[in-house]
Design a protein around this motif. Structure first.
Motif, PDB file in Angstrom:
ATOM      1  N   GLY A 285      19.839-127.469 -73.225  1.00 37.56           N
ATOM      2  CA  GLY A 285      19.183-126.517 -72.392  1.00 37.56           C
ATOM      3  C   GLY A 285      17.957-126.161 -73.200  1.00 37.56           C
ATOM      4  O   GLY A 285      17.363-124.995 -73.081  1.00 37.56           O
ATOM      5  N   TYR A 286      17.813-126.610 -74.446  1.00 36.91           N
ATOM      6  CA  TYR A 286      16.592-126.394 -75.422  1.00 36.91           C
ATOM      7  C   TYR A 286      16.459-127.541 -76.154  1.00 36.91           C
ATOM      8  O   TYR A 286      17.092-128.378 -76.392  1.00 36.91           O
ATOM      9  N   VAL A 287      14.953-127.365 -76.706  1.00 35.27           N
ATOM     10  CA  VAL A 287      14.589-128.364 -77.796  1.00 35.27           C
ATOM     11  C   VAL A 287      13.815-127.770 -78.659  1.00 35.27           C
ATOM     12  O   VAL A 287      12.951-126.830 -78.539  1.00 35.27           O
ATOM     13  N   ASP A 288      14.234-127.764 -80.128  1.00 31.45           N
ATOM     14  CA  ASP A 288      13.384-127.230 -81.147  1.00 31.45           C
ATOM     15  C   ASP A 288      12.530-128.385 -81.735  1.00 31.45           C
ATOM     16  O   ASP A 288      13.186-129.420 -82.008  1.00 31.45           O
ATOM     17  N   ARG A 289      11.408-128.360 -81.887  1.00 28.93           N
ATOM     18  CA  ARG A 289      10.314-129.679 -82.444  1.00 28.93           C
ATOM     19  C   ARG A 289       9.530-128.908 -83.866  1.00 28.93           C
ATOM     20  O   ARG A 289       8.893-127.955 -83.535  1.00 28.93           O
ATOM     21  N   TRP A 290       9.324-129.869 -84.569  1.00 31.45           N
ATOM     22  CA  TRP A 290       8.673-129.585 -85.788  1.00 31.45           C
ATOM     23  C   TRP A 290       6.965-129.879 -85.145  1.00 31.45           C
ATOM     24  O   TRP A 290       6.786-130.911 -84.556  1.00 31.45           O
ATOM     25  N   ILE A 291       6.156-128.735 -85.625  1.00 40.71           N
ATOM     26  CA  ILE A 291       4.689-129.169 -85.018  1.00 40.71           C
ATOM     27  C   ILE A 291       3.807-129.125 -86.089  1.00 40.71           C
ATOM     28  O   ILE A 291       2.856-129.796 -86.069  1.00 40.71           O
ATOM     29  N   VAL A 292       4.378-128.451 -87.399  1.00 39.90           N
ATOM     30  CA  VAL A 292       3.603-128.622 -88.754  1.00 39.90           C
ATOM     31  C   VAL A 292       4.497-128.980 -89.629  1.00 39.90           C
ATOM     32  O   VAL A 292       5.560-128.357 -89.696  1.00 39.90           O
ATOM     33  N   TYR A 293       4.075-130.162 -90.405  1.00 46.96           N
ATOM     34  CA  TYR A 293       4.976-130.550 -91.517  1.00 46.96           C
ATOM     35  C   TYR A 293       4.020-131.274 -92.318  1.00 46.96           C
ATOM     36  O   TYR A 293       2.889-131.572 -92.283  1.00 46.96           O
ATOM     37  N   GLY A 294       4.712-131.856 -93.518  1.00 49.02           N
ATOM     38  CA  GLY A 294       3.918-132.745 -94.495  1.00 49.02           C
ATOM     39  C   GLY A 294       3.772-131.657 -95.653  1.00 49.02           C
ATOM     40  O   GLY A 294       3.883-130.601 -95.622  1.00 49.02           O
ATOM     41  N   ARG A 295       3.300-132.444 -96.808  1.00 48.42           N
ATOM     42  CA  ARG A 295       2.894-131.763 -98.043  1.00 48.42           C
ATOM     43  C   ARG A 295       1.560-132.168 -98.432  1.00 48.42           C
ATOM     44  O   ARG A 295       1.039-133.192 -98.140  1.00 48.42           O
ATOM     45  N   ILE A 296       1.163-131.188 -99.243  1.00 47.81           N
ATOM     46  CA  ILE A 296      -0.288-131.446 -99.876  1.00 47.81           C
ATOM     47  C   ILE A 296      -0.258-131.422-101.394  1.00 47.81           C
ATOM     48  O   ILE A 296       0.286-130.187-101.919  1.00 47.81           O
ATOM     49  N   GLU A 297      -0.524-132.358-102.024  1.00 50.68           N
ATOM     50  CA  GLU A 297      -0.487-132.681-103.446  1.00 50.68           C
ATOM     51  C   GLU A 297       1.172-132.082-103.942  1.00 50.68           C
ATOM     52  O   GLU A 297       1.185-131.568-104.886  1.00 50.68           O
ATOM     53  N   GLY A 298       1.899-132.821-102.988  1.00 51.70           N
ATOM     54  CA  GLY A 298       3.509-132.442-103.264  1.00 51.70           C
ATOM     55  C   GLY A 298       4.099-131.171-102.826  1.00 51.70           C
ATOM     56  O   GLY A 298       5.411-131.033-103.223  1.00 51.70           O
ATOM     57  N   LYS A 299       3.352-130.301-102.349  1.00 54.26           N
ATOM     58  CA  LYS A 299       3.739-129.089-102.089  1.00 54.26           C
ATOM     59  C   LYS A 299       3.902-128.926-100.411  1.00 54.26           C
ATOM     60  O   LYS A 299       2.799-129.010 -99.787  1.00 54.26           O
TER      61      LYS A 299
END
Length: 398
Positions: A285-299
């Motif tokens: 009955g629910y879904v959780d999604r990543w919408i912002v992710y990733g790294r900038i210069e390893g951070k």
């Protein structure tokens, strides 16, 4: 009011922000009569900031412009003061010990048309003027984009074959009419339900979709485009966050750009974000999604998720860190707190759509309940730096 599992003040007073050089997109649900509540000279309200301890860098700003407020037991105080008082108890030991503050924020950014091709300085550059650098991210929530407005396309970076002399001419020709900086760039069509990760020093001319923007707690920028939809962009907005003795130094201005990043031939591949489910929970009955992710210069500077709870359903969500959240559709409860997505908001009205959740409450688990028999409950929430080491990387979406 607090969450029952771990002291977690609820951020209730909205933080609207005007921009004098932009035209509001009218999708923030703000009462049309309050669009120019700060005064016509300040510009229309085209932003709403979430979980913010950061000042808005606006000329003529009011003393608390950009700050989020907490309403608790009938009293109100800034989130900045709340974090200073509660420290690690609220935002978690790792963020508190490293930064001594909540170093990120998010906002809705809502304009009728495009904004100038601009960049945000990195940490080293911003430090020259006593500021902090600014990486940022975009997600285009469908609930706030029933209409795309005038130009739902964003120019990113520069064409791969661009040379610095071409950009130098654009800057040198600032007062000769359109400086033609967009002739050196390419636009991407914006699609609701997707997003982008944008490092510092990368040129971008955001289009007219309403955007949810988790970002670093800074308001530095430099506008490299001098004319947008016939409106002048003053030179002062190009150099406002550069040392004063460099305001006429064209070479310095060009060197503020990450050249290799701007002319990256694989820009779409390296920066485009598609939602990725955290787990296959749709049958529950629910879904959780990543919408912002990733790294900038390893951070990992920030990350964000979108939770959708089906009508009449509930779920308990555990997270690795404190977060700020905004309800974009529906209503229900977050533990015992009532959630409600308003249809229209007066400038001075309180709402029940914004919450700041403590690190302790997030780790123990928060129960979300959708009280509607027909409509989903949809919530966006963003996290501080390095809160989610298990988040996907750019390119993981299939």
């Amino acid at each position: 009011r607090t969450l029952s599992c771990g002291s977690s003040p609820r951020s209730r007073k909205r933080s609207p922000v005007p921009r004098s050089f932009l035209q509001p997109g009218k999708r923030l649900k703000l009462d049309p009569n309050d669009l120019y509540a700060f005064g016509l000279n300040r510009g229309g309200i085209d932003e709403r900031w979430f979980g913010s301890t950061t000042e808005a860098a606006n000329e003529g700003r009011v003393h608390d412009e950009g700050f989020s407020y907490v309403v608790h037991d009938g009293r109100r105080f800034t989130l900045r003061d709340t974090v200073a008082e509660l420290g690690a108890e609220l935002i978690g030991e790792s963020i508190w010990s490293k930064y001594g503050r909540w170093p990120v924020y998010s906002k809705f950014f809502d304009n009728m048309g495009p904004i100038p091709h601009h960049m945000h300085q990195n940490a080293e550059q911003a430090a020259l003027v006593g500021q902090e650098g600014k990486p940022e991210s975009y997600y285009f929530p469908p609930q706030h984009n029933n209409v795309g407005n005038n130009f739902p396309y964003t120019f990113f970076g520069l064409n791969p074959d661009t040379i610095k002399d071409q950009v130098r001419r654009c800057i040198a020709d600032w007062n000769k009419g359109d400086n033609g900086i967009l002739d050196l760039s390419a636009a991407q069509r914006l699609k609701p339900g997707t997003g982008w990760l944008v490092p510092p020093c990368i040129l971008h001319a955001p289009g007219s979709l309403c955007t949810y923007e988790p970002q670093w707690g800074s308001d530095v920028f430099g506008m490299y485009q001098n004319l947008v939809e016939g409106r002048e962009v003053p030179w002062s907005l190009l150099v406002k966050d550069m040392p004063e003795d460099k305001h006429q130094d064209v070479d310095f201005i060009i060197d503020q750009l990450d050249w290799e990043g701007n002319v990256d031939p694989d820009f779409h591949k390296n920066h485009f974000l598609q939602p990725i489910p955290v787990a296959d929970t749709s049958a529950e009955g629910y879904v959780d999604r990543w919408i912002v992710y990733g790294r900038i210069e390893g951070k990992q500077d920030f990350s964000a998720k979108e939770l959708t709870v089906d009508p009449g359903s509930s779920c308990t969500i555990k997270d690795n860190g404190a977060y700020s959240m905004i309800v974009v559709q529906g209503g229900g409860k977050m533990n015992e707190l009532v959630l409600d997505c308003p249809k229209m908001i007066g400038f001075r009205e309180l709402t029940r759509d914004e919450v700041f959740c403590s690190a302790k409450a997030a780790a123990e688990g928060v129960r979300f309940e959708n009280s509607s028999p027909t409509e989903p409950l949809v919530i966006l929430r963003y996290f501080g730096p390095e809160a989610n080491p298990d988040a996907p990387e750019i390119g993981d979406a299939k």
